[in-house]
Design an enzyme around this catalytic site. Structure first.
Site, short mmCIF file in Angstrom:
data_model
loop_
_atom_site.label_atom_id
_atom_site.label_comp_id
_atom_site.label_asym_id
_atom_site.label_seq_id
_atom_site.Cartn_x
_atom_site.Cartn_y
_atom_site.Cartn_z
N CYS A 166 -4.85 -0.03 -11.23
CA CYS A 166 -3.82 -0.93 -11.76
C CYS A 166 -4.45 -2.03 -12.61
O CYS A 166 -5.60 -2.40 -12.41
CB CYS A 166 -2.93 -1.47 -10.64
SG CYS A 166 -3.25 -3.14 -10.20
N SER B 299 -5.33 -10.35 -2.20
CA SER B 299 -4.54 -10.81 -1.06
C SER B 299 -5.04 -12.16 -0.52
O SER B 299 -4.81 -12.50 0.63
CB SER B 299 -4.56 -9.74 0.04
OG SER B 299 -5.87 -9.32 0.29
N HIS C 219 0.82 -1.23 0.00
CA HIS C 219 0.00 0.00 0.00
C HIS C 219 0.85 1.27 0.00
O HIS C 219 0.37 2.34 -0.36
CB HIS C 219 -0.83 0.09 1.28
CG HIS C 219 -1.87 -0.96 1.42
ND1 HIS C 219 -2.57 -1.45 0.37
CD2 HIS C 219 -2.35 -1.58 2.52
CE1 HIS C 219 -3.44 -2.35 0.81
NE2 HIS C 219 -3.32 -2.45 2.12
N SER D 1 -10.37 -6.30 2.90
CA SER D 1 -9.72 -6.06 1.61
C SER D 1 -10.63 -5.28 0.67
O SER D 1 -11.70 -5.73 0.28
CB SER D 1 -9.35 -7.41 0.99
OG SER D 1 -9.27 -7.30 -0.41
N GLU E 82 -3.64 3.09 1.52
CA GLU E 82 -2.99 3.48 0.26
C GLU E 82 -3.30 4.95 -0.05
O GLU E 82 -2.42 5.71 -0.45
CB GLU E 82 -3.48 2.59 -0.90
CG GLU E 82 -2.82 2.97 -2.22
CD GLU E 82 -3.54 2.39 -3.43
OE1 GLU E 82 -3.90 1.20 -3.41
OE2 GLU E 82 -3.72 3.14 -4.40
FE1 F3S Z 1 -0.04 -3.40 -6.90
FE2 F3S Z 1 -2.19 -3.59 -8.28
FE3 F3S Z 1 -1.67 -5.36 -6.53
S1 F3S Z 1 -1.37 -1.76 -7.41
S2 F3S Z 1 -0.57 -4.28 -4.95
S3 F3S Z 1 -0.49 -5.00 -8.39
S4 F3S Z 1 -3.68 -4.56 -6.95
#
Ligand code: F3S
Length: 284
Positions: A195, A267, A77, A223, A129
């Site tokens: 992302c 996660s 994060h 999460s 984050e």
């Molecule tokens: Fe990074 Fe995307 Fe995972 S920002 S921590 S690859 S959800």
């Protein structure tokens, strides 16, 4: 019964989660005190497993004062600039496992704010984050979480604005918010910093939940990206279950004859996904 069970291709650990997880796993072997700055992942099973191996979660910088020196790992994060600097000067060895996609946002925010832009972060103001991202701006930032807040935001006519997003924010909601903001300001630079891992996982979940009679989303309640997956799936498939582990559904799922879809947040450990998948194939 011949039931179709489909697991999303990109369910589970993303690149950043994998990196943070491995950083801790490898550090344990060094035989020195290991700390993580906040829980390494939003998953209580993983955090507990590491704690049993001696890894300690530090929630605040001040806690370090009374702890033996060792290695401290910054999670994916990321942290604010102030925290980052304090950690570097703390006398602890620092391993920065901030995800490179989050690092990129820190760089954008630092650069644009230094050049005079006001920063708008689209995301959850309480998420670590987002708190970290805000902390890389030279002049503070406004966090906008929904369309109502975007509608109320008051632009100063003489200012430039730069909009970034929390990496795990819902794409469609981000688009909606950006459209509302763009309607009222010409001087606005939008950087879609959601992302790819999140977008791909969301797109797959959306497509699968449209075909599924029953959908299972596996992730920790804390999460954010898992919760978003649940929202997306629930919108398409009424029978969507958000679970943390297999025991949450054992004996509780309705009998269905159609397709059962499974996805998992960034996660969620692989072994939980496998347990759920095997149960659903055999027992639902
Ligand atoms: Fe990074 Fe995307 Fe995972 S920002 S921590 S690859 S959800």
């Amino acid at each position: 019964m011949n039931r179709e069970v489909v697991l999303c291709e990109n369910a589970g650990f993303c690149f950043g989660a994998d990196r943070g997880f491995n950083a801790v796993k490898n550090a344990i072997e060094e035989g020195i005190p290991i700390y993580t700055y906040g829980p390494i992942l939003n998953n209580s099973f993983i955090v507990k497993g590491f704690e049993e191996k001696g890894v300690r979660v530090v929630n605040d910088f001040s806690e370090l004062a009374n702890l033996p020196k060792g290695k401290i790992i910054i999670r994916s994060h990321g942290v604010s600039k102030a925290e980052f600097d304090k950690l570097q000067e703390s006398g602890f060895e620092v391993f920065d496992a901030t995800c490179p996609f989050v690092k990129r946002i820190h760089r954008i925010v630092a650069k644009e704010s230094e050049e005079g832009s006001e920063i708008i972060v689209v995301g959850n103001p309480k998420h670590p984050e987002v708190c970290g991202i805000v902390g890389w701006s030279h002049n503070g930032a406004t966090v906008i979480e929904n369309s109502e807040e975007a509608d109320k935001f008051s632009f100063a006519p003489d200012k430039k604005y730069c909009v970034v997003s929390q990496t795990t924010f819902n794409r469609n909601k981000f688009q909606e918010i950006v459209e509302l903001l763009e309607k009222r300001s010409y001087n606005i630079l939008v950087m879609n910093t959601i992302c790819d891992a999140t977008s791909i996982r969301q797109t797959e979940a959306e497509a699968l939940s449209k075909r599924a009679e029953l959908m299972i989303v596996i992730g920790d309640k804390a999460s954010s990206n898992s919760k978003k997956l649940y929202e997306i799936c629930k919108a398409n498939c009424d029978q969507t279950y958000f679970i943390q582990e297999l025991s949450d559904i054992v004996g509780r799922l309705p009998k269905v004859s159609g397709l059962v879809g499974i996805t998992a947040g960034a996660s969620t450990p692989k072994y939980i996904i496998e347990e759920v998948q095997s149960y659903v194939r055999n027992d639902v």
